[in-house]
Enzyme design. Structure first.
Site, PDB file in Angstrom:
ATOM      1  N   LYS A  15      19.029 -10.349  52.771  1.00  0.00           N
ATOM      2  CA  LYS A  15      20.345 -10.926  53.096  1.00  0.00           C
ATOM      3  C   LYS A  15      20.832 -10.484  54.466  1.00  0.00           C
ATOM      4  O   LYS A  15      21.309 -11.289  55.262  1.00  0.00           O
ATOM      5  CB  LYS A  15      21.412 -10.516  52.057  1.00  0.00           C
ATOM      6  N   ARG A  90      30.382  -8.447  44.626  1.00  0.00           N
ATOM      7  CA  ARG A  90      29.332  -7.878  43.787  1.00  0.00           C
ATOM      8  C   ARG A  90      29.772  -7.747  42.340  1.00  0.00           C
ATOM      9  O   ARG A  90      28.966  -7.343  41.498  1.00  0.00           O
ATOM     10  CB  ARG A  90      28.976  -6.483  44.318  1.00  0.00           C
ATOM     11  N   ARG A 127      11.238  -0.313  53.723  1.00  0.00           N
ATOM     12  CA  ARG A 127      12.373  -0.216  54.641  1.00  0.00           C
ATOM     13  C   ARG A 127      12.841   1.232  54.768  1.00  0.00           C
ATOM     14  O   ARG A 127      13.214   1.694  55.845  1.00  0.00           O
ATOM     15  CB  ARG A 127      13.512  -1.101  54.110  1.00  0.00           C
ATOM     16  N   ARG A 133      18.260   5.027  55.613  1.00  0.00           N
ATOM     17  CA  ARG A 133      19.259   4.858  54.564  1.00  0.00           C
ATOM     18  C   ARG A 133      18.975   5.785  53.402  1.00  0.00           C
ATOM     19  O   ARG A 133      17.889   5.789  52.848  1.00  0.00           O
ATOM     20  CB  ARG A 133      19.276   3.398  54.077  1.00  0.00           C
ATOM     21  N   ARG A 144      20.000   0.561  41.725  1.00  0.00           N
ATOM     22  CA  ARG A 144      20.572  -0.564  42.483  1.00  0.00           C
ATOM     23  C   ARG A 144      20.171  -1.902  41.874  1.00  0.00           C
ATOM     24  O   ARG A 144      20.984  -2.817  41.792  1.00  0.00           O
ATOM     25  CB  ARG A 144      20.147  -0.466  43.958  1.00  0.00           C
TER      26      ARG A 144
HETATM   27  P1  AMP Z   1      24.109  -2.884  50.801  1.00  0.00           P
HETATM   28  O1  AMP Z   1      23.969  -2.443  52.214  1.00  0.00           O
HETATM   29  O2  AMP Z   1      24.754  -4.228  50.646  1.00  0.00           O
HETATM   30  O3  AMP Z   1      22.817  -2.776  50.022  1.00  0.00           O
HETATM   31  O4  AMP Z   1      25.120  -1.852  50.098  1.00  0.00           O
HETATM   32  C1  AMP Z   1      24.821  -0.474  50.025  1.00  0.00           C
HETATM   33  C2  AMP Z   1      25.736   0.209  49.034  1.00  0.00           C
HETATM   34  O5  AMP Z   1      27.105   0.065  49.458  1.00  0.00           O
HETATM   35  C3  AMP Z   1      25.720  -0.334  47.617  1.00  0.00           C
HETATM   36  O6  AMP Z   1      24.652   0.176  46.834  1.00  0.00           O
HETATM   37  C4  AMP Z   1      27.080   0.126  47.116  1.00  0.00           C
HETATM   38  O7  AMP Z   1      27.071   1.503  46.829  1.00  0.00           O
HETATM   39  C5  AMP Z   1      27.961  -0.093  48.344  1.00  0.00           C
HETATM   40  N1  AMP Z   1      28.527  -1.448  48.396  1.00  0.00           N
HETATM   41  C6  AMP Z   1      28.280  -2.415  49.335  1.00  0.00           C
HETATM   42  N2  AMP Z   1      28.964  -3.534  49.086  1.00  0.00           N
HETATM   43  C7  AMP Z   1      29.681  -3.283  47.966  1.00  0.00           C
HETATM   44  C8  AMP Z   1      30.568  -4.058  47.182  1.00  0.00           C
HETATM   45  N3  AMP Z   1      30.855  -5.322  47.506  1.00  0.00           N
HETATM   46  N4  AMP Z   1      31.124  -3.469  46.084  1.00  0.00           N
HETATM   47  C9  AMP Z   1      30.837  -2.205  45.749  1.00  0.00           C
HETATM   48  N5  AMP Z   1      29.990  -1.422  46.428  1.00  0.00           N
HETATM   49  C10 AMP Z   1      29.409  -1.949  47.533  1.00  0.00           C
END
Ligand code: AMP
Length: 185
Positions: A15, A90, A127, A133, A144
């Site tokens: 994404k 989410r 990754r 990360r 996740r």
């Molecule tokens: P991402 O970079 O989108 O994979 O997000 C990394 C982490 O950020 C996730 O595993 C959550 O801990 C937090 N996170 C990102 N977006 C959200 C969201 N919309 N709601 C809750 N937690 C989020």
């Protein structure tokens, strides 16, 4: 009224990569709530302090905090032409919060990234070798993916009912997937 395009899909589906490319091309803002939260963690804000452990463990940050952060971001000047939401909503509560601001923002489409479990685990761990990360690890990846299935995947039905969903096969060459998505804008 500005258009929003939601990129919905499991972690590791690509994404972020696609959102960055399309946003640049179409002059849309690219809003990644994950990137925003990581910035809060690295700059040591109160939100970052609350979010850090949750991010590391692969769990979601509480809805109220993420919703407030997102709404504030949507009010920025660069969202006037439209925005791609990468990683938001989410949860059902987050999706409903977006519906509440539908007088300012219209959800034009929800692009659902489809990829199988093995591919996602492989991509995330790969990754992790370079991303730095703290959640691209074997411990976090399964959490996740479980959180995605439980809290986020039900949004596909939510948006299908609103006739907004376009599913794309997210396994393959980045450029081919880009062409599929680009045709939807
Ligand atoms: P991402 O970079 O989108 O994979 O997000 C990394 C982490 O950020 C996730 O595993 C959550 O801990 C937090 N996170 C990102 N977006 C959200 C969201 N919309 N709601 C809750 N937690 C989020």
């Amino acid at each position: 009224m500005s258009n929003l395009v939601i990129f919905l899909g499991p972690p590791g589906a690509g994404k972020g990569t696609q959102a960055a490319k399309i946003a640049k091309e179409k002059n849309f803002a690219h809003i990644s709530t994950g990137d925003m939260l990581r910035e809060h963690v690295s700059s040591g804000t109160e939100l970052g302090y609350t979010a850090k452990t949750l991010l590391d463990e692969g769990k979601l940050v509480p809805d109220s905090l993420v919703i407030e952060m997102l709404i504030e971001r949507l009010n920025s000047e660069d969202c006037k032409n439209g925005a791609i939401l990468d990683g938001f909503p989410r949860t059902l509560a987050q999706a409903e919060s977006l519906d509440k601001i539908s007088n300012q923002f219209k959800i034009a489409k929800v692009i659902v990234f489809d990829a199988n479990h093995e591919e996602l685990v492989k991509r995330i761990l790969h990754r992790g070798e370079t991303s730095g990360r703290s959640d691209d690890t074997e411990e976090s990846v399964n959490v996740r993916l479980e959180v995605y299935e439980k809290d986020t995947a039900p949004l596909i039905e939510y948006y299908t009912k609103k006739n907004l969903v376009v599913k794309i096969n997210a396994v393959g060459e980045v450029d081919n997937i880009y062409n599929l998505i680009s045709g939807e804008f």
